[in-house]
Design a protein around this motif. Structure first.
Motif, PDB file in Angstrom:
ATOM      1  N   ASN A   1      34.604  26.110  48.654  1.00  0.00           N
ATOM      2  CA  ASN A   1      35.253  27.426  48.590  1.00  0.00           C
ATOM      3  C   ASN A   1      34.384  28.430  47.822  1.00  0.00           C
TER       4      ASN A   1
ATOM      5  N   LYS B   1      31.001  31.390  58.319  1.00  0.00           N
ATOM      6  CA  LYS B   1      32.374  31.315  58.842  1.00  0.00           C
ATOM      7  C   LYS B   1      32.695  29.937  59.421  1.00  0.00           C
ATOM      8  N   PRO B   2      32.598  28.880  58.636  1.00  0.00           N
ATOM      9  CA  PRO B   2      32.871  27.545  59.174  1.00  0.00           C
ATOM     10  C   PRO B   2      34.375  27.371  59.427  1.00  0.00           C
ATOM     11  N   PRO B   3      34.746  26.728  60.571  1.00  0.00           N
ATOM     12  CA  PRO B   3      36.174  26.505  60.827  1.00  0.00           C
ATOM     13  C   PRO B   3      36.805  25.561  59.799  1.00  0.00           C
ATOM     14  N   ASN B   4      36.033  24.560  59.333  1.00  0.00           N
ATOM     15  CA  ASN B   4      36.556  23.635  58.318  1.00  0.00           C
ATOM     16  C   ASN B   4      35.630  23.640  57.105  1.00  0.00           C
ATOM     17  N   PRO B   5      35.809  24.636  56.242  1.00  0.00           N
ATOM     18  CA  PRO B   5      34.854  24.766  55.137  1.00  0.00           C
ATOM     19  C   PRO B   5      34.874  23.566  54.196  1.00  0.00           C
TER      20      PRO B   5
ATOM     21  N   GLU C   1      41.492  27.882  52.209  1.00  0.00           N
ATOM     22  CA  GLU C   1      41.940  28.285  53.558  1.00  0.00           C
ATOM     23  C   GLU C   1      41.385  29.655  53.958  1.00  0.00           C
TER      24      GLU C   1
ATOM     25  N   GLU D   1      26.825  27.810  55.446  1.00  0.00           N
ATOM     26  CA  GLU D   1      27.595  27.799  56.687  1.00  0.00           C
ATOM     27  C   GLU D   1      28.222  29.172  56.869  1.00  0.00           C
TER      28      GLU D   1
ATOM     29  N   SER E   1      36.952  30.262  55.441  1.00  0.00           N
ATOM     30  CA  SER E   1      36.387  30.279  56.793  1.00  0.00           C
ATOM     31  C   SER E   1      36.097  31.695  57.288  1.00  0.00           C
ATOM     32  N   ARG E   2      36.530  32.711  56.543  1.00  0.00           N
ATOM     33  CA  ARG E   2      36.222  34.089  56.948  1.00  0.00           C
ATOM     34  C   ARG E   2      34.876  34.557  56.403  1.00  0.00           C
TER      35      ARG E   2
END
Lengths: 372, 429
Positions: B188, B181-185, B159, B179, B162-163
């Motif tokens: 991890n 800063k993907p909104p739905n990585p 969670e 990617e 994405s940062r």
């Protein structure tokens, strides 16, 4: 530069017992992070003397370890720098240094190959801060052959352990006696001398050829009438690490603000070899008052009126009072350490008591482990 | 031919603008950390602890403090006949000269420096993170996988991914996608900004990319380009403590991590030490009424008052009756008698008078620059002066020599600021 330096760091001192069993007196740890030799050595570079010889003999390994690189004292230069002279074998056979004049004689090439007009000689095991330019200026002003720094010894200190000097009204030396039974004055040499380089070469060669090897007895004292020898009064802090008591007291002196200001705060300060320890860490149960604390130390217990060197650990509910904990000592949980000197790497296991007396601090030998 | 297997290039030119006044006159890598250190010490020490003896340090923003700190590399044993440390600033060239306009551009402008050593590999890393890592292990990984590029990867909770810049990998950790800063990585694995390249490949890539992107950047341009060209790029998993200290709050928290009884990040191990420059390392002194708990106190401090949950840099003086808690005081600060300091970051050589009280009152948002300073922490810039008996609130910023007249009713309310110095860019800090 006007002078080259010689630091006499080869002597042996029986009165320090276990503390100097495996180290030179000049390598004694002082003031939380220093070694005794840091004081004269820093005085040399702080006075602009950029060529310094250190003469070692007794337990020289400990000193060589500390002096592994000249750069910490700004002596890592191609011109001048730091020279370490230890006894060696040569075509003339193996030869120990037979005294303070002999050790200079055996390394006379160092003086011959220099160009500076003066030599500043200091003992390696005295804690003091002096700008040698001042004594050299005095030496010039007096047109002296030799200048010997002295101090007035307070009643609390036993003058019979020093070289006692008698001076005339013009501060010229009239008598000099080492460790006299009946001292005739309260002025004692502090082991710092200024002499012209060519004169030192000449005198040392003369006396050694006569089988005399001691700088004070055979040169300064014996030649006091032939040469113009003057006393230079020094009133600053000075201590000789000649006994367990003076060693203990000298360390405790660093708990005084004036002493710390002199050596630590006021520029130019005393330099030493860095150790790359992290800063000291005080945990939740620590209670540390009136203490000097070196870096890399982790404190969990209480401590009062103590000098704690680098990389020490104290456990919870332990109490350290009026003690000197040298580098890397470990005091476990629930221990009491009072009136004691714990030498490097001593381990005091949990629940152990190490208690000396105010008059006679207990000395725990290097690396020893103590159990309840 | 002089030859080094691997040369390290340390990017230390960034401003770190989110550290506010702390970076007004020094680059972020030069900001003090953990008492006696500066942020760059961690990357520099990692290099030498990994056996790397040739390090180029790329500077640009406010380099004076950094230059003095690094010098000829004595604290890191990088004062060497061949190799050692070199500070590489932007410079004029025959045609023109320009600033470093991107991370890859900075390396591109120093191709000649690297070429001198004919390295097989080049390690590129930032100088602004707190961690210990052995780059020799990473090089072993690089060789074992026959990599063209290996990138150190930190595992974070999904969670939070994405940062960051995320790397999507196959089962064998070979990277197939970056990617940002993907909104739905999908993964991890985050990019730690530590790269090992085969030098000939990087050299070629930099030359080609620079023609397209004058502001050539590793994350945006060079790495995606190399991936598109089918290069073998692998994620090297790093396990251990790693912190970005780019904001006031993260900087404060990472410092506070060190004062735990058993910290996650341990500086007290006898191996892999962190080295730093200091001209003077005397012991510290605690007075008769001193109380110090849960704190790190550096060399030369004189603590006569009380210090709790705090870090003191070298030569800090805390006078009798003063109380410092939950704070960071950098080298040479002076805290007057009876002064109380709570939750503050106080930069180098700042003097605080007697009987002052800092960090009190309501938690009101900072009005001067809330994005940077709204943290509950009051920040005092370098060489500031705070007069006797003033009261300073929370979320305040003070920078410069302040007088009693700067404090109406002898107070600076929470969220207010006094900034008297202007930084070199003409922008108020």
């Amino acid at each position: 530069m006007k002078a080259v330096g010689i630091i006499l760091a080869g002597g042996k001192n029986e009165r320090l017992g276990e503390l100097t069993r495996s180290r030179a007196t000049s390598a004694l740890p002082v003031g939380g992070c220093y070694r005794a030799i840091d004081f004269p050595l820093s005085n040399m570079t702080n006075s602009g003397i950029s060529k310094v010889a250190i003469i070692t003999q007794y337990n020289s390994r400990s000193l060589h370890d500390h002096l592994s690189s000249p750069k910490w004292w700004d002596l890592g230069s191609k011109q001048g720098g730091m020279f370490i002279f230890s006894p060696y074998q040569s075509g003339e056979g193996p030869m120990w240094f037979r005294g303070t004049a002999d050790c200079i004689y055996q390394n006379i090439a160092y003086l011959r190959r220099s160009n500076e007009p003066y030599v500043v000689i200091s003992s390696g095991d005295c804690v003091y801060k002096m700008n040698y330019n001042d004594i050299i200026a005095y030496h010039d002003r007096k047109n002296a052959d030799v200048t010997i720094a002295y101090r007035q010894v307070p009643d609390t200190d036993d003058i019979r352990q020093y070289g006692v000097m008698e001076l005339d009204a013009y501060d010229r030396l009239t008598d000099l006696e080492e460790k006299p039974l009946e001292p005739q004055s309260d002025l004692a040499s502090i082991g710092v001398y200024v002499i012209s380089r060519p004169l030192l070469i000449e005198l040392v060669e003369t006396i050694v050829s006569e089988g005399r090897y001691d700088l004070v007895r055979d040169l300064f004292s014996r030649y006091r009438k032939r040469l113009r020898i003057y006393g230079y009064r020094y009133d600053g802090y000075w201590r000789n690490l000649g006994s367990i008591h003076s060693y203990f007291d000298c360390n405790m002196d660093f708990l005084r603000r004036d002493v710390r200001n002199n050596f630590i705060t006021q520029h130019p300060y005393i330099k030493t070899k860095p150790k790359d320890e992290p800063p000291a860490k005080f945990n939740n149960m620590a209670h540390v008052t009136n203490c000097l604390v070196g870096s890399g130390t982790i404190l969990n217990g209480s401590a009062n009126r103590s000098v704690i060197f680098r990389g020490v650990f104290t456990g919870e509910h332990s109490s350290v009072n009026n003690a000197i904990l040298l580098e890397g000592t470990h005091v476990g949980h629930n221990c009491v350490v009072e009136h004691a000197i714990l030498d490097k790497g001593v381990i005091v296991h949990n629940d152990t008591r190490v208690i000396g007396t105010l008059e006679q601090p207990m000395v725990i030998v290097k690396g020893q482990e103590l159990r309840p | 031919m002089r030859r080094k297997e691997m040369v390290a290039m340390l990017l230390a030119g960034g401003q770190g603008s989110r550290l506010g006044v702390l970076t007004s006159n020094k680059a972020k890598p030069a900001v003090p950390f953990g008492g006696k250190y500066r942020i760059i010490d961690f990357a520099m020490s990692n290099c030498v602890n990994s056996g790397i003896d040739t390090v180029g340090v790329l500077t640009q923003y406010q380099p004076l403090k950094l230059n003095k700190h690094i010098g000829i590399g004595v604290p890191w044993d990088l004062d060497r006949r061949t190799g050692g440390v070199a500070v590489l600033a932007p410079h004029m060239k025959t045609e023109n000269g320009e600033w470093y306009t991107g991370t890859a551009d900075a390396i591109y402008q120093n191709l000649d420096f690297i070429d001198q050593y004919h390295p097989e590999y080049v390690l590129v890393l930032g100088g602004d993170h707190i961690y210990k890592m052995n780059y020799a292990d990473m090089l072993d990984f690089h060789k074992a996988n026959n990599c063209d590029v290996s990138i150190a990867a930190l595992t974070v909770p999904i969670e939070e991914a994405s940062r960051f810049g995320v790397m999507n990998v196959h089962d064998d950790n070979r990277i197939y996608e970056f990617e940002e800063k993907p909104p739905n990585p999908k993964s991890n694995f985050i990019n730690m900004g530590i790269y090992i390249f085969r030098w000939e490949l990087l050299r070629d890539a930099l030359e080609r990319d620079n023609k397209i992107h004058p502001d050539s950047d590793f994350g945006k341009h060079v790495l995606p380009m190399m991936l598109n060209e089918g290069r073998r790029m692998f994620a090297y998993e790093f396990e251990g403590y790693w912190r970005d200290v780019g904001t006031i709050e993260s900087y404060w928290l990472a410092n506070m991590d060190l004062i735990q009884t058993v910290p996650d990040f341990n500086l007290y191990e006898s191996f892999d030490k962190i080295y730093t420059y200091s001209d003077h390392q005397p012991p510290l002194f605690t007075g008769a009424n001193t109380e110090v708990k849960a704190s790190i106190i550096s060399e030369g401090c004189e603590v006569l008052g009380k210090v709790y949950n705090s870090l003191l840099g070298p030569d800090v003086i805390v006078e009798e009756g003063a109380i410092v808690s939950d704070s960071i005081l950098m080298e040479g600060c002076y805290v007057g008698k009876g002064t109380v300091i709570e939750r503050c970051i106080i930069d180098t050589d700042t003097t605080i008078g007697d009987g002052a009280h800092l960090g009190v009152g309501e938690n009101v948002s900072n009005v001067y620059n809330p994005k940077i300073y709204d943290t509950g922490i009051t920040v005092i810039g370098e060489a500031s002066t705070i007069p006797d008996k003033v009261r300073v609130g929370k979320n305040c910023v003070i920078f410069g020599k302040t007088e009693p007249s700067d404090y109406p009713d002898a107070a600076l309310e929470s969220g207010q600021s006094i900034v008297k110095k202007i930084n070199a860019n003409g922008v108020r800090a």
